[in-house]
Design a protein around this motif. Structure first.
Motif, PDB file in Angstrom:
ATOM      1  N   GLN A  56       0.746  -1.309  -0.121  1.00  0.00           N
ATOM      2  CA  GLN A  56      -0.092   0.079   0.023  1.00  0.00           C
ATOM      3  C   GLN A  56       0.799   0.990   0.198  1.00  0.00           C
ATOM      4  N   SER A  74      -3.814   0.042  -7.399  1.00  0.00           N
ATOM      5  CA  SER A  74      -4.527  -0.274  -6.069  1.00  0.00           C
ATOM      6  C   SER A  74      -4.861  -1.505  -6.033  1.00  0.00           C
ATOM      7  N   THR A 259      -4.990   4.032   0.987  1.00  0.00           N
ATOM      8  CA  THR A 259      -4.409   3.603  -0.495  1.00  0.00           C
ATOM      9  C   THR A 259      -4.082   4.805  -1.060  1.00  0.00           C
ATOM     10  N   SER A 378     -10.368   0.818  -1.194  1.00  0.00           N
ATOM     11  CA  SER A 378      -9.127   0.949  -1.927  1.00  0.00           C
ATOM     12  C   SER A 378      -9.423   1.378  -3.429  1.00  0.00           C
TER      13      SER A 378
END
Length: 428
Positions: A56, A74, A259, A378
């Protein structure tokens, strides 16, 4: 030997003072095995979150190497959390049959093995696939851990015990991101995820050596009909449904914010280097504290009061993060983190208390909803950032917090109606 020589009472009919044994052999703070259990599950939480979110903080670097946008990079996070969400229920069924400790040990073993392969991924597609497998393997940890605690720890200590496990999650998330940030700045993202894999190996070995053998586990059935019946029963419970939704919404906020935050802080007006961006995740220490104090929050404000407090803290942090001042952005992250971990600890422990049977499945459904929220956060948070910058990501988060508050209000109303019901019946 005379009574006097033994110290026994000489009164006629006297009953010798014999300590009354405690019939509840479950673990309790200060008792034998409790510290080992707490440390073992703390380390399991560290390994789980360090592996699960190992990419991340590195998303800007992954985007640069593979030439992809934030929304595509992501997926290295969303695939892992999505794999966990999909497999947590089957893994919980295995833990009902083969035991919590066995399933947790096997899950960690597979996850750390895959973790050592991740640095060698030749493409973004291969990286996403490995991360999905890793997430599926980690699915054996969260629900089994909560079921283990519900069975092996006394009810009064359950919120605190689960809070310590969640605190381990926060330490794992923090250390993973901080370590990867600084290592990646010097040697690249591949070396940094390899270091996290090695850290997870150490945690996995220590976990297996420390965790006490279960004493209150009763093997269940693996028959699909029994499993589906248990799942239907949990989903039919209005309180459990609300708790599942609250967990998903809190994690939507958290997944979206963390994220995207790396992209925001490496760009203008901040322009921070990768190592400093990784160090931003030291704010996870706040989550460690807020999760471990969740039991006291519930004791003082009640479950719903604690959820209101967690939601309000998270919303305040989101609004503060909109400013162009780095100190205020950091304060916002502190509040978001504190609110999220407190809310998660309160909701997850309430699930364990509410379910009187099929605890692993009840926890698994919560974890599934929780990590679906992470995957959604995310992905949607990255898409919102691409469309409208940081304010778009914050907007997604505020909508999720509004959902938490709305569900909690509805729960309060339902509780009042349930309380009035018996009174009306008695009046009749």
């Amino acid at each position: 030997m005379s009574p006097a020589s033994t110290g026994a009472s000489t009164r006629v009919g006297a009953v010798p003072s014999v300590p009354v044994p405690d019939s509840d052999s479950r673990l309790t703070p200060g008792g034998p095995g409790y510290r080992r259990m707490s440390l073992a599950l703390f380390l399991a939480g560290v390994a789980t979150f360090a592996l699960l979110y190992s990419t991340q903080a590195l998303l800007p670097l992954i985007s640069g190497e593979f030439g992809v946008a934030a929304s595509e990079a992501s997926w290295t996070v969303a695939a892992a959390t999505g794999g966990l969400a999909l497999f947590v229920l089957p893994m919980s069924a295995l833990s009902e049959r083969f035991g919590r400790r066995t399933v947790m040990t096997a899950s960690l073993a597979v996850a750390v093995t895959v973790g050592m392969l991740v640095p060698f991924a030749p493409s973004l597609g291969a990286l996403v696939a490995l991360r999905a497998v890793q997430g599926a393997a980690l699915a054996g940890l969260p629900a089994s851990a909560q079921a283990y605690l519900a069975e092996e720890v006394r009810p009064k200590a359950l919120v605190t015990a689960i809070g310590l496990f969640v605190a381990g999650n926060s330490v794992g998330g923090m250390s993973g991101r901080v370590i990867t940030g600084w290592v990646a700045q010097e040697w690249g993202w591949r070396v940094s995820v390899g270091v996290i894999g090695a850290l997870a190996v150490v945690c996995a070995v220590a976990f297996r050596l420390l965790l006490p053998a279960p004493r209150h586990f009763t093997a269940g059935s693996l028959r699909p009909r029994v499993l589906l019946g248990t799942v239907r029963g949990h989903l039919a419970d209005p309180l459990l449904r609300r708790l599942y939704a609250i967990g998903a919404l809190f994690m939507t906020v958290f997944g979206g914010v963390y994220t995207v935050i790396g992209y925001r802080l490496t760009a203008a007006p901040f322009g921070l280097p990768q190592g400093i961006v990784g160090s931003i995740f030291l704010v996870y220490l706040v989550g460690t504290v807020s999760a471990s104090t969740a039991g006291r929050l519930v004791g003082r404000f009640g479950r719903r009061g604690a959820l209101y407090l967690a939601g309000g803290t998270t919303a305040a942090g989101l609004l503060l993060s909109l400013t162009a001042s780095l100190p205020l952005v950091l304060l916002g992250l502190v509040l978001i983190t504190a609110g999220f971990f407190a809310g998660h600890a309160v909701a997850s422990s309430a699930v364990s208390k509410t379910a009187t049977r099929g605890r692993a499945q009840a926890s698994a459904l919560y974890q599934s909803a929780y990590y679906i929220g992470s995957s959604a956060g995310s992905t949607v948070g990255a898409l919102a950032f691409h469309a409208d910058g940081w304010s778009g990501t914050v907007g997604v988060g505020l909508l999720a917090v509004l959902g938490v508050v709305t569900i909690t209000v509805l729960g309060s109303r339902a509780a009042r109606v349930a309380e009035r019901g018996p009174l009306v019946a008695d009046a009749r």
